[in-house]
Design a protein around this motif. Structure first.
Motif, mmCIF file in Angstrom:
data_model
loop_
_atom_site.group_PDB
_atom_site.id
_atom_site.type_symbol
_atom_site.label_atom_id
_atom_site.label_comp_id
_atom_site.label_asym_id
_atom_site.label_seq_id
_atom_site.Cartn_x
_atom_site.Cartn_y
_atom_site.Cartn_z
ATOM 1 N N ASP A 1 -13.359 -2.314 -1.552
ATOM 2 C CA ASP A 1 -13.977 -1.244 -0.757
ATOM 3 C C ASP A 1 -14.486 -1.872 0.544
ATOM 4 O O ASP A 1 -15.568 -2.444 0.575
ATOM 5 N N CYS A 2 -13.680 -1.790 1.597
ATOM 6 C CA CYS A 2 -13.961 -2.529 2.831
ATOM 7 C C CYS A 2 -13.981 -1.603 4.048
ATOM 8 O O CYS A 2 -12.958 -1.006 4.393
ATOM 9 N N TRP A 3 -15.158 -1.485 4.670
ATOM 10 C CA TRP A 3 -15.302 -0.677 5.875
ATOM 11 C C TRP A 3 -15.689 -1.578 7.039
ATOM 12 O O TRP A 3 -16.473 -2.516 6.887
ATOM 13 N N LEU A 4 -15.152 -1.252 8.212
ATOM 14 C CA LEU A 4 -15.447 -2.014 9.426
ATOM 15 C C LEU A 4 -15.970 -1.102 10.530
ATOM 16 O O LEU A 4 -15.592 0.074 10.597
ATOM 17 N N ILE A 5 -16.774 -1.669 11.398
ATOM 18 C CA ILE A 5 -17.243 -0.976 12.602
ATOM 19 C C ILE A 5 -16.543 -1.621 13.786
ATOM 20 O O ILE A 5 -16.703 -2.821 14.035
ATOM 21 N N ILE A 6 -15.765 -0.829 14.487
ATOM 22 C CA ILE A 6 -15.052 -1.323 15.673
ATOM 23 C C ILE A 6 -15.174 -0.266 16.753
ATOM 24 O O ILE A 6 -14.758 0.881 16.566
ATOM 25 N N GLY A 7 -15.733 -0.644 17.864
ATOM 26 C CA GLY A 7 -15.848 0.273 18.996
ATOM 27 C C GLY A 7 -16.663 1.513 18.694
ATOM 28 O O GLY A 7 -16.346 2.591 19.192
ATOM 29 N N GLY A 8 -17.698 1.386 17.880
ATOM 30 C CA GLY A 8 -18.564 2.516 17.570
ATOM 31 C C GLY A 8 -18.005 3.473 16.526
ATOM 32 O O GLY A 8 -18.600 4.499 16.236
ATOM 33 N N LYS A 9 -16.849 3.107 15.970
ATOM 34 C CA LYS A 9 -16.234 3.943 14.937
ATOM 35 C C LYS A 9 -16.183 3.173 13.630
ATOM 36 O O LYS A 9 -16.158 1.942 13.611
ATOM 37 N N VAL A 10 -16.154 3.919 12.529
ATOM 38 C CA VAL A 10 -16.128 3.319 11.202
ATOM 39 C C VAL A 10 -14.740 3.530 10.602
ATOM 40 O O VAL A 10 -14.196 4.635 10.639
ATOM 41 N N TYR A 11 -14.191 2.449 10.055
ATOM 42 C CA TYR A 11 -12.852 2.487 9.473
ATOM 43 C C TYR A 11 -12.895 1.961 8.041
ATOM 44 O O TYR A 11 -13.487 0.911 7.774
ATOM 45 N N ASP A 12 -12.253 2.686 7.133
ATOM 46 C CA ASP A 12 -12.081 2.230 5.757
ATOM 47 C C ASP A 12 -10.716 1.543 5.693
ATOM 48 O O ASP A 12 -9.673 2.200 5.599
ATOM 49 N N VAL A 13 -10.732 0.213 5.768
ATOM 50 C CA VAL A 13 -9.482 -0.554 5.829
ATOM 51 C C VAL A 13 -9.071 -1.112 4.464
ATOM 52 O O VAL A 13 -8.201 -1.974 4.388
ATOM 53 N N THR A 14 -9.659 -0.581 3.406
ATOM 54 C CA THR A 14 -9.387 -1.079 2.056
ATOM 55 C C THR A 14 -7.886 -1.091 1.749
ATOM 56 O O THR A 14 -7.362 -2.090 1.247
ATOM 57 N N LYS A 15 -7.186 -0.013 2.062
ATOM 58 C CA LYS A 15 -5.750 0.086 1.758
ATOM 59 C C LYS A 15 -4.910 -0.864 2.609
ATOM 60 O O LYS A 15 -3.762 -1.148 2.265
ATOM 61 N N PHE A 16 -5.480 -1.354 3.705
ATOM 62 C CA PHE A 16 -4.732 -2.223 4.615
ATOM 63 C C PHE A 16 -4.938 -3.709 4.307
ATOM 64 O O PHE A 16 -4.210 -4.554 4.815
ATOM 65 N N LEU A 17 -5.883 -4.030 3.457
ATOM 66 C CA LEU A 17 -6.228 -5.436 3.213
ATOM 67 C C LEU A 17 -5.023 -6.292 2.832
ATOM 68 O O LEU A 17 -4.849 -7.395 3.348
ATOM 69 N N ASP A 18 -4.192 -5.805 1.920
ATOM 70 C CA ASP A 18 -3.035 -6.588 1.474
ATOM 71 C C ASP A 18 -1.994 -6.776 2.575
ATOM 72 O O ASP A 18 -1.220 -7.739 2.550
ATOM 73 N N ASP A 19 -1.974 -5.862 3.556
ATOM 74 C CA ASP A 19 -0.965 -5.926 4.615
ATOM 75 C C ASP A 19 -1.456 -6.626 5.880
ATOM 76 O O ASP A 19 -0.665 -6.873 6.787
ATOM 77 N N HIS A 20 -2.740 -6.936 5.949
ATOM 78 C CA HIS A 20 -3.291 -7.541 7.168
ATOM 79 C C HIS A 20 -2.691 -8.932 7.373
ATOM 80 O O HIS A 20 -2.770 -9.780 6.482
ATOM 81 N N PRO A 21 -2.079 -9.180 8.536
ATOM 82 C CA PRO A 21 -1.422 -10.474 8.789
ATOM 83 C C PRO A 21 -2.376 -11.667 8.695
ATOM 84 O O PRO A 21 -1.964 -12.759 8.339
ATOM 85 N N GLY A 22 -3.643 -11.457 8.970
ATOM 86 C CA GLY A 22 -4.613 -12.549 8.905
ATOM 87 C C GLY A 22 -5.237 -12.730 7.533
ATOM 88 O O GLY A 22 -6.102 -13.580 7.361
ATOM 89 N N GLY A 23 -4.821 -11.923 6.583
ATOM 90 C CA GLY A 23 -5.372 -11.996 5.240
ATOM 91 C C GLY A 23 -6.564 -11.075 5.066
ATOM 92 O O GLY A 23 -7.191 -10.651 6.032
ATOM 93 N N ASP A 24 -6.859 -10.754 3.820
ATOM 94 C CA ASP A 24 -7.952 -9.817 3.549
ATOM 95 C C ASP A 24 -9.326 -10.421 3.781
ATOM 96 O O ASP A 24 -10.269 -9.727 4.152
ATOM 97 N N GLU A 25 -9.458 -11.725 3.618
ATOM 98 C CA GLU A 25 -10.765 -12.363 3.753
ATOM 99 C C GLU A 25 -11.341 -12.191 5.158
ATOM 100 O O GLU A 25 -12.549 -12.021 5.328
#
Length: 132
Positions: A18-42
């Motif tokens: 369950d991973c949410w990020l704040i980028i540019g004043g907006k909140v994103y639930d990137v949980t489904k993207f963790l496995d696909d992130h080129p830099g890794g989920d960590e």
């Protein structure tokens, strides 16, 4: 109308399940993207609990990556719940006077002593040749 979250609410979403990020004043639930992130989920999980805008921008994400964010958008951040950003200034450096003090004398000696030794060696050799 989009939902507005506080930093405390967003900070609770800080795991790889369950991973949410704040980028540019907006909140994103990137949980489904963790496995696909080129830099890794960590990388994403460690960016939770704070404003990750600078982290996101520093990497230099492509226009495609920026467009993908919209797929994970869940709301906006209540800016009064986040700490104000402070401009970081480089630490003040004191000017060293290289022409004074023991450091200068040591450097001078490191230069002159080998020259003196070389001069003495050449002089001794020249003197012994001319005496013979």
């Amino acid at each position: 109308m989009s939902k507005v979250f506080t930093l405390a609410e967003v900070s609770q979403h800080n795991t790889n399940k369950d991973c949410w990020l704040i980028i540019g004043g907006k909140v994103y639930d990137v949980t489904k993207f963790l496995d696909d992130h080129p830099g890794g989920d960590e990388v994403l999980v460690t960016a939770t609990g704070k404003d990750a805008t600078d982290d996101f921008e520093d990497v230099g994400h492509s226009a495609t990556a920026r467009a993908m964010l919209e797929e994970y958008y869940v709301g906006d951040i209540n800016s009064s719940s986040t700490p104000a950003k402070t401009a970081s200034a480089p630490p003040k450096q004191t000017q060293k006077n290289e022409d004074a003090g023991p450091g200068f004398i040591i450097k001078l000696l490191q230069f002159l002593v080998p020259l003196i030794i070389l001069g003495v060696a050449v002089g001794v050799r020249f003197y012994t040749k001319s005496a013979a």
